[in-house]
Design an enzyme around this catalytic site. Structure first.
Site, PDB file in Angstrom:
ATOM      1  N   ASP A 100       0.825  -1.406   0.169  1.00 54.87           N
ATOM      2  CA  ASP A 100      -0.116   0.014  -0.106  1.00 54.87           C
ATOM      3  C   ASP A 100       0.802   1.048   0.084  1.00 54.87           C
ATOM      4  OD1 ASP A 100      -2.501  -1.399  -0.102  1.00 54.87           O
ATOM      5  OD2 ASP A 100      -2.828  -1.228   2.119  1.00 54.87           O
ATOM      6  N   LYS A 144      -3.929   3.346  -2.684  1.00 56.06           N
ATOM      7  CA  LYS A 144      -5.035   4.045  -3.062  1.00 56.06           C
ATOM      8  C   LYS A 144      -4.710   5.435  -2.234  1.00 56.06           C
ATOM      9  CE  LYS A 144      -8.408   0.164  -2.683  1.00 56.06           C
ATOM     10  NZ  LYS A 144      -8.081  -0.866  -1.695  1.00 56.06           N
ATOM     11  N   MET A 177      -7.511   9.262   8.970  1.00 53.63           N
ATOM     12  CA  MET A 177      -7.891   9.794   7.452  1.00 53.63           C
ATOM     13  C   MET A 177      -8.913  10.731   7.713  1.00 53.63           C
ATOM     14  SD  MET A 177      -8.007   6.066   5.930  1.00 53.63           S
ATOM     15  CE  MET A 177      -9.105   5.409   7.340  1.00 53.63           C
TER      16      MET A 177
END
Length: 370
Positions: free
Chosen positions: A148, A170, A285
């Protein structure tokens, strides 16, 4: 088992049937790069393509005019082109693994037969010294590693010399692979007998979608082993001397994600229950939704003077942070220009950090008042 070539070819052609065939290296299609000082894998960084160069070894970088384009290409085009460029080498590696397993089944080489294992490995918040010994051993024995964006470059430097790396990270607005494509990659290579490692920042089962990957693979009969990592909340709080719980100050801690499952700007509907002065709130996030969250927390009774901190790239040499009272945190983050990945900690325990800019007397009084 359906061939990976079939699966990935379908995912490329069906998703964008009118796209031209791939004709240039992704690295030459990028007219913009993320900050070179980032400790993490940026989506189109030179380092990423150098790390994954085995996937592009038959491509010829003779289209350098793309690099000088002032207008960045369409992200969807880049994604589809990138996948198409990777297909030949992915299929070639898969075929080698299948032939090796076939030889095993025929009794040619005497090696152990059967599907491979998948390891979901947490790499911690960024500092390679926080990687567990078990994670290091697995990383160094892997055949294929799917990693990732928030796996730090220093951790990736520990990968074994014969392993193959594949970026599946991502970011907002750009998914190099969909979650379904990641599932199929894990499954196909495990079925071919490979030792597959899924590298995730932090802990794979804390906002890492590791549970979804584990569930999918187990339903297909693939053995999955999880190797925990130090989640960002623990690693970053420890780095800054912030106790997530502290007798007389915080008797619980809650982890929140700033993203909703289906997107949107206001997923934090639980603010009413989270506005507890005796609890510590950690938001992953959460940069884009912090203004809304802060207002809701204060609306439901959390003091505007509650100590808080936002930490960008925690535990790495590039770490930046903003201490503030809750009411001012969003504005100070904007002024400082913090970017993802940034962790947010809200609660009275933040004032116990030796780095808290207010007086030490404030922190002492806080504990004594409890």
């Amino acid at each position: 088992m359906a061939a990976l070539a079939h699966k990935l070819s379908l995912s490329y052609h069906n998703s964008s049937p009118h796209l031209p065939k791939p004709k240039f290296l992704p690295i030459f299609s990028i007219g913009y790069n993320s900050s070179p000082c980032s400790p993490f894998t940026e989506k189109h960084s030179v380092e990423r393509y150098q790390r994954d160069q085995w996937l592009y070894k038959n491509q010829h970088p003779d289209h350098s005019h793309f690099f000088s384009c002032s207008t960045p290409p369409d992200p969807d085009f880049i994604r589809e082109n990138d996948i198409a460029l990777q297909l030949p080498e992915l299929n070639r590696l898969l075929q080698v693994l299948r032939e090796k397993r076939q030889g095993c089944e025929d009794g040619v080489d005497g090696s152990k037969c059967g599907p491979g294992n998948v390891f979901l490995v947490g790499t911690g918040p960024g500092d390679p010294d926080l990687l567990t010994l078990k994670a290091l051993k697995v990383i160094q024995k892997a055949d294929l590693l799917l990693y990732d964006r928030l796996v730090s470059n220093d951790v990736l430097d520990l990968v074994g010399p014969d392993a193959r790396l594949l970026y599946v990270g991502k970011t907002a607005g750009y998914h190099s692979r969909t979650q379904e494509e990641i599932h199929e990659l894990l499954l196909s290579f495990a079925e071919a007998g490979a030792t597959v490692v899924r590298l995730k920042g932090g802990d794979p089962l804390v906002f890492g979608r590791g549970g979804e990957e584990m569930d999918f693979l187990q339903q297909q009969g693939i053995q999955v082993k999880v190797i925990p990592g130090i989640t960002a909340a623990s690693g970053i709080a420890a780095e800054l001397g912030i106790p997530l719980t502290h007798r007389g100050v915080a008797n619980s801690v809650r982890f929140l994600t700033g993203h909703s499952r289906k997107g949107g700007t206001d997923p934090l509907f639980i603010a009413e229950n989270a506005a507890d002065p005796d609890s510590t709130l950690v938001v992953y996030m959460g940069l884009s939704t912090l203004p809304s969250l802060a207002l809701k927390l204060m609306h439901h009774g959390l003091s505007p003077e509650t100590p808080a901190i936002a930490v960008e790239r925690g535990t790495t040499p590039q770490q930046r942070m903003v201490f503030s009272e809750l009411k001012d945190l969003a504005d100070k983050i904007t002024v400082a220009g913090l970017v993802s990945p940034t962790l947010i900690i809200i609660g009275n325990v933040v004032a116990l950090s030796p780095l808290w800019p207010h007086s030490l007397k404030d922190a002492s009084s806080l504990v004594e008042a409890k």
